[in-house]
Design a protein around this motif. Sequence first.
Motif, PDB file in Angstrom:
ATOM      1  N   TYR A 101       0.953  -1.141  -0.017  1.00  0.00           N
ATOM      2  CA  TYR A 101       0.117   0.043  -0.095  1.00  0.00           C
ATOM      3  C   TYR A 101       0.839   1.220   0.081  1.00  0.00           C
ATOM      4  CZ  TYR A 101      -4.198  -2.565   1.133  1.00  0.00           C
ATOM      5  OH  TYR A 101      -5.462  -3.391   0.971  1.00  0.00           O
ATOM      6  N   THR A 133      -3.728   3.404  -1.089  1.00  0.00           N
ATOM      7  CA  THR A 133      -3.927   2.678  -2.528  1.00  0.00           C
ATOM      8  C   THR A 133      -3.164   1.371  -2.258  1.00  0.00           C
ATOM      9  OG1 THR A 133      -4.178   4.839  -3.498  1.00  0.00           O
ATOM     10  CG2 THR A 133      -3.617   3.106  -4.877  1.00  0.00           C
ATOM     11  N   CYS A 166      -0.977  -1.119  -4.244  1.00  0.00           N
ATOM     12  CA  CYS A 166      -0.001  -1.098  -5.406  1.00  0.00           C
ATOM     13  C   CYS A 166       0.795  -2.063  -5.515  1.00  0.00           C
ATOM     14  CB  CYS A 166       0.680   0.155  -4.933  1.00  0.00           C
ATOM     15  SG  CYS A 166       1.665   0.194  -3.437  1.00  0.00           S
ATOM     16  N   ARG A 173      -1.039   1.044  -9.586  1.00  0.00           N
ATOM     17  CA  ARG A 173      -2.494   0.521  -8.783  1.00  0.00           C
ATOM     18  C   ARG A 173      -2.578  -0.963  -9.014  1.00  0.00           C
ATOM     19  NH1 ARG A 173      -6.520   4.140  -7.177  1.00  0.00           N
ATOM     20  NH2 ARG A 173      -6.076   6.505  -7.591  1.00  0.00           N
TER      21      ARG A 173
END
Length: 393
Positions: free
Chosen positions: A49, A71, A73, A86
Amino acid sequence: MKINLAVLFGGRSVEHEVSVISACQAMASMNTEKYNIVPVYMTKKSEFYTGEKLMDINNYKDIPTLLKECTECVFVRSEGKVQLIRQKMKKFGSNLISDIDIAFPIVHGTNVEDGALQGYLQTLDLPYVGCDVLASAVGMDKYVMKILLKEAGFPVLDCCRFSSFDLDRIDECADEVEKKFGYPVIVKPINLGSSVGISKASDRDGLMKSIESAFEFSDRILVEPAVVKLKEINCSVVGDSESAEASVCEEPVQASDEDILSFEQKYVGGSKGMASLKRKIPAEISKEQENTIRTLAVDAFRYLGCNGVTRIDFMIDMATDKIYINEINTIPGSLAFYLWEAKGVKYPALLEKMIQLALKRHRQGQKINYTFDNNILSMGGSFGAKGSKGSKF
């Protein structure tokens, strides 16, 4: 133009929380005018993340809520560079989070400090701070480290090594320890740090319990004689195989009459990690002992091919004045910055030194030829599954 620096921390390790503390300390001291800091938190399930809120240690009191604001990742290599994108891609718009120029792993323990993460970064051909795959693996495996150092003439304690399948013959293991060392002995997992799973045994019953306890954290353990009149001394080293220097020496102070500094003594009671441990800096040892330890630290660092900052822990047997190398921490808690501040080196300068060493190693690696031109695949014919000799595997 700023350099995009990914700081990786956390991971599937019993030292997960310690890594978070060390990383947040470091990120708060990095040069933000030169580097664009991209925090990459690895969960205990090995999920990645990113997000600005990961840089504040206070946000980790509720990790599930924190991750909802970050997010998920993943790193990819594309068009000659490494990108952080992402994990759950959007249908519209860019999925690129940031290009990454260099990685700074600030991790502790198995699955991250032991060469696994370093191998991943090396496969991406991404410059990374700290020891390479081999030095990381050797530093994490206390037994392999002992064997290599002993072979080179460095002073280390002898030991017995056991694997998890030896539990079926635990009485024989105890017999071997008693015959070789007697009591007391120290029992420890081979590949852990932060005092996790380490205990002292003064009799057979205690030895049995210590062995079983150590096996809860690792499939391999070692047993070594305990130094009864013990003084522990730590020394950090910064540099690479070409050139390295030692910090001042420190002497950890016990908070009780316990024989081994516990995980709680090292880390519980604040958010400063190893920097909050009570210690004497400089250590109360003779000048001769200090010179010996600092020389041994640098020589061991260079012999094992280390890079960046390490901390090497020593034991002095006060009954004999003998000095032993206990272990090497390839990514020490708090990156041992407190040992360098005592020498006049500020934390930002130490971090910059580590980054430059990583870039130097990567430049040197680019000079090595990793390809060998040949025309095997252009020769035509069907190789199939029979191999070059026409036989089945």
